[in-house]
Design a protein around this motif. Structure first.
Motif, PDB file in Angstrom:
ATOM      1  N   VAL A  82       0.851  -1.182   0.082  1.00 30.96           N
ATOM      2  CA  VAL A  82       0.090  -0.009   0.036  1.00 30.96           C
ATOM      3  C   VAL A  82       0.998   1.376   0.001  1.00 30.96           C
ATOM      4  O   VAL A  82       1.853   1.102   0.563  1.00 30.96           O
ATOM      5  CB  VAL A  82      -1.035  -0.037   1.276  1.00 30.96           C
ATOM      6  CG1 VAL A  82      -1.700   1.286   1.423  1.00 30.96           C
ATOM      7  CG2 VAL A  82      -1.984  -1.049   1.094  1.00 30.96           C
ATOM      8  N   PRO A  83       0.479   2.270  -0.991  1.00 32.40           N
ATOM      9  CA  PRO A  83       1.506   3.391  -0.780  1.00 32.40           C
ATOM     10  C   PRO A  83       1.621   4.200   0.694  1.00 32.40           C
ATOM     11  O   PRO A  83       0.618   3.983   1.529  1.00 32.40           O
ATOM     12  CB  PRO A  83       0.646   4.537  -1.805  1.00 32.40           C
ATOM     13  CG  PRO A  83      -0.362   3.735  -2.514  1.00 32.40           C
ATOM     14  CD  PRO A  83      -0.731   2.279  -1.666  1.00 32.40           C
TER      15      PRO A  83
ATOM     16  N   GLY B 215       0.788  -3.758   4.438  1.00 30.03           N
ATOM     17  CA  GLY B 215       0.642  -4.992   3.777  1.00 30.03           C
ATOM     18  C   GLY B 215      -0.738  -5.226   3.372  1.00 30.03           C
ATOM     19  O   GLY B 215      -0.987  -6.158   2.732  1.00 30.03           O
ATOM     20  N   GLY B 216      -1.296  -4.052   3.343  1.00 32.11           N
ATOM     21  CA  GLY B 216      -2.527  -4.012   2.679  1.00 32.11           C
ATOM     22  C   GLY B 216      -3.727  -4.523   3.291  1.00 32.11           C
ATOM     23  O   GLY B 216      -4.838  -5.093   2.865  1.00 32.11           O
ATOM     24  N   CYS B 217      -3.789  -4.476   4.718  1.00 33.72           N
ATOM     25  CA  CYS B 217      -4.768  -4.843   5.782  1.00 33.72           C
ATOM     26  C   CYS B 217      -5.423  -3.643   6.014  1.00 33.72           C
ATOM     27  O   CYS B 217      -4.754  -2.804   6.295  1.00 33.72           O
ATOM     28  CB  CYS B 217      -4.359  -5.872   6.742  1.00 33.72           C
ATOM     29  SG  CYS B 217      -5.586  -6.311   7.993  1.00 33.72           S
ATOM     30  N   PHE B 218      -6.822  -3.732   6.588  1.00 36.19           N
ATOM     31  CA  PHE B 218      -7.524  -2.542   7.150  1.00 36.19           C
ATOM     32  C   PHE B 218      -8.235  -3.053   8.312  1.00 36.19           C
ATOM     33  O   PHE B 218      -8.801  -4.324   8.178  1.00 36.19           O
ATOM     34  CB  PHE B 218      -8.397  -1.746   6.011  1.00 36.19           C
ATOM     35  CG  PHE B 218      -9.735  -2.374   5.812  1.00 36.19           C
ATOM     36  CD1 PHE B 218     -10.819  -2.287   6.648  1.00 36.19           C
ATOM     37  CD2 PHE B 218     -10.026  -3.597   4.800  1.00 36.19           C
ATOM     38  CE1 PHE B 218     -11.975  -2.856   6.774  1.00 36.19           C
ATOM     39  CE2 PHE B 218     -11.159  -4.139   4.684  1.00 36.19           C
ATOM     40  CZ  PHE B 218     -12.231  -3.547   5.618  1.00 36.19           C
ATOM     41  N   LEU B 219      -8.477  -2.223   9.185  1.00 37.33           N
ATOM     42  CA  LEU B 219      -9.158  -2.526  10.465  1.00 37.33           C
ATOM     43  C   LEU B 219     -10.076  -1.251  10.767  1.00 37.33           C
ATOM     44  O   LEU B 219      -9.534  -0.308  10.844  1.00 37.33           O
ATOM     45  CB  LEU B 219      -8.322  -2.924  11.448  1.00 37.33           C
ATOM     46  CG  LEU B 219      -9.057  -3.038  13.107  1.00 37.33           C
ATOM     47  CD1 LEU B 219     -10.288  -4.153  13.004  1.00 37.33           C
ATOM     48  CD2 LEU B 219      -8.170  -3.068  14.247  1.00 37.33           C
TER      49      LEU B 219
ATOM     50  N   PHE C  11      -7.298  -4.090   1.704  1.00 35.04           N
ATOM     51  CA  PHE C  11      -7.442  -2.989   1.388  1.00 35.04           C
ATOM     52  C   PHE C  11      -6.361  -2.945   0.092  1.00 35.04           C
ATOM     53  O   PHE C  11      -5.170  -2.538   0.085  1.00 35.04           O
ATOM     54  CB  PHE C  11      -6.537  -1.842   2.422  1.00 35.04           C
ATOM     55  CG  PHE C  11      -6.989  -0.573   2.295  1.00 35.04           C
ATOM     56  CD1 PHE C  11      -8.181  -0.050   2.675  1.00 35.04           C
ATOM     57  CD2 PHE C  11      -5.998   0.299   1.617  1.00 35.04           C
ATOM     58  CE1 PHE C  11      -8.360   1.110   2.628  1.00 35.04           C
ATOM     59  CE2 PHE C  11      -6.476   1.871   1.480  1.00 35.04           C
ATOM     60  CZ  PHE C  11      -7.480   2.429   1.911  1.00 35.04           C
ATOM     61  N   GLN C  12      -7.089  -3.170  -0.883  1.00 32.90           N
ATOM     62  CA  GLN C  12      -6.308  -3.405  -2.152  1.00 32.90           C
ATOM     63  C   GLN C  12      -6.228  -2.174  -3.231  1.00 32.90           C
ATOM     64  O   GLN C  12      -7.151  -1.467  -3.587  1.00 32.90           O
ATOM     65  CB  GLN C  12      -7.023  -4.430  -3.045  1.00 32.90           C
ATOM     66  CG  GLN C  12      -6.211  -5.100  -4.502  1.00 32.90           C
ATOM     67  CD  GLN C  12      -6.656  -6.386  -4.717  1.00 32.90           C
ATOM     68  OE1 GLN C  12      -7.878  -6.893  -4.198  1.00 32.90           O
ATOM     69  NE2 GLN C  12      -6.060  -6.850  -5.481  1.00 32.90           N
ATOM     70  N   VAL C  13      -5.125  -1.624  -3.228  1.00 31.17           N
ATOM     71  CA  VAL C  13      -4.845  -0.426  -3.806  1.00 31.17           C
ATOM     72  C   VAL C  13      -4.327  -0.460  -5.233  1.00 31.17           C
ATOM     73  O   VAL C  13      -3.609  -1.181  -5.520  1.00 31.17           O
ATOM     74  CB  VAL C  13      -3.804   0.575  -3.076  1.00 31.17           C
ATOM     75  CG1 VAL C  13      -3.626   1.575  -3.789  1.00 31.17           C
ATOM     76  CG2 VAL C  13      -4.497   0.987  -1.831  1.00 31.17           C
TER      77      VAL C  13
END
Length: 258
Positions: free
Chosen positions: A107-108, A154-158, A182-184
């Motif tokens: 993720v940026p 690592g592209g995970c969201f909570l 969280f796929q950017v």
């Protein structure tokens, strides 16, 4: 993490047993960012039950800060309001993003961090209710509503949405947590939010609860994203183009959240 709980109808319209507030409502809330969405989720089946519980507390004769008294006097009413009644056997997941398989890859850096919801634009269907106010007016989070977003490298969201007793009745609190990928797409400046699981955690009816939401069917909404300084803006790729504005958390807010 959707701006319209009506979309949850694909997973089955939020429903409860005998007008109770149950896991279907919390799955609906778990897909919300703004408060109007949360309100609609609660209105789908359990709003009247919450009103009845509030009336019981008002007539209980208990002091304003005496939650134990309210729990004792209104215990049966509270039990009729929420489901499941006993403490849930599921264990609390404190750090779901620690599981690398949950994320979606890099993720940026400017998006990574902890964010607090500051404002959300109003959906077209909400505007008649706010007649007389300017077009495009923002909805500020109400005192009993708090929404925070964590995005990892690592592209995970909570997403954490806290519902306090002003909403759930005196002495009751639930933090609705949803998490996933969280796929950017940096070329398109878009992000797909893929909720994989969630929990509702907190004291309800004088008992600790951990209500699992893993069986819920979640949408995969797509947003455009923009970061300016300490502000993250997500705009839904839907006809409503609803916008959500987050502010990067301060160190003090991070410590309080932990």
């Amino acid at each position: 993490m959707a701006q319209n709980p009506a979309g949850a109808s694909a997973a089955g319209k939020p429903r409860t047993l005998a007008g109770r507030c149950g896991s279907a409502n919390w799955v609906c809330v778990a897909q919300c960012i703004d408060v109007t969405c949360v309100d609609k989720c609660l209105a789908e089946g359990c709003e009247q039950a919450l009103d009845a519980l509030a009336q019981c507390a008002e007539k209980s004769g208990c002091g304003p800060d005496d939650s134990a008294c309210v729990s004792r006097v209104c215990g049966k009413q509270c039990g009729r309001t929420f489901e499941p009644a006993p403490p849930s056997p599921e264990k609390e997941t404190t750090d779901p993003c620690a599981d690398a398989s949950v994320g979606a890859g890099k993720v940026p850096e400017e998006v990574v961090g902890r964010w607090t919801l500051e404002a959300a634009s109003i959906r077209p269907e909400e505007r008649p209710r706010l007649a007389g106010q300017e077009e495009g007016v923002d909805v500020k989070p109400r005192p009993d509503f708090e929404s925070a977003l964590v995005v990892t490298s690592g592209g995970c969201f909570l997403l954490r949405t806290k519902l306090e007793d002003a909403t759930l009745g005196r002495g009751n609190t639930l933090e609705i947590r949803s998490w996933g990928a969280f796929q950017v797409d940096e070329k398109k400046d878009t992000v797909q939010v893929w909720t994989k699981s969630g929990q509702a955690v907190g004291p309800v009816c004088g008992k600790p609860r951990v209500i699992g939401l893993s069986k819920g069917k979640f949408q995969r909404p797509v947003y455009t994203y923009d970061v300016e300084g300490d502000t993250l803006t997500l705009t839904a790729q839907t006809p409503s183009r609803q916008t959500f504005q987050f502010r990067r958390q301060t160190q003090e807010q991070k410590e309080q959240a932990e």
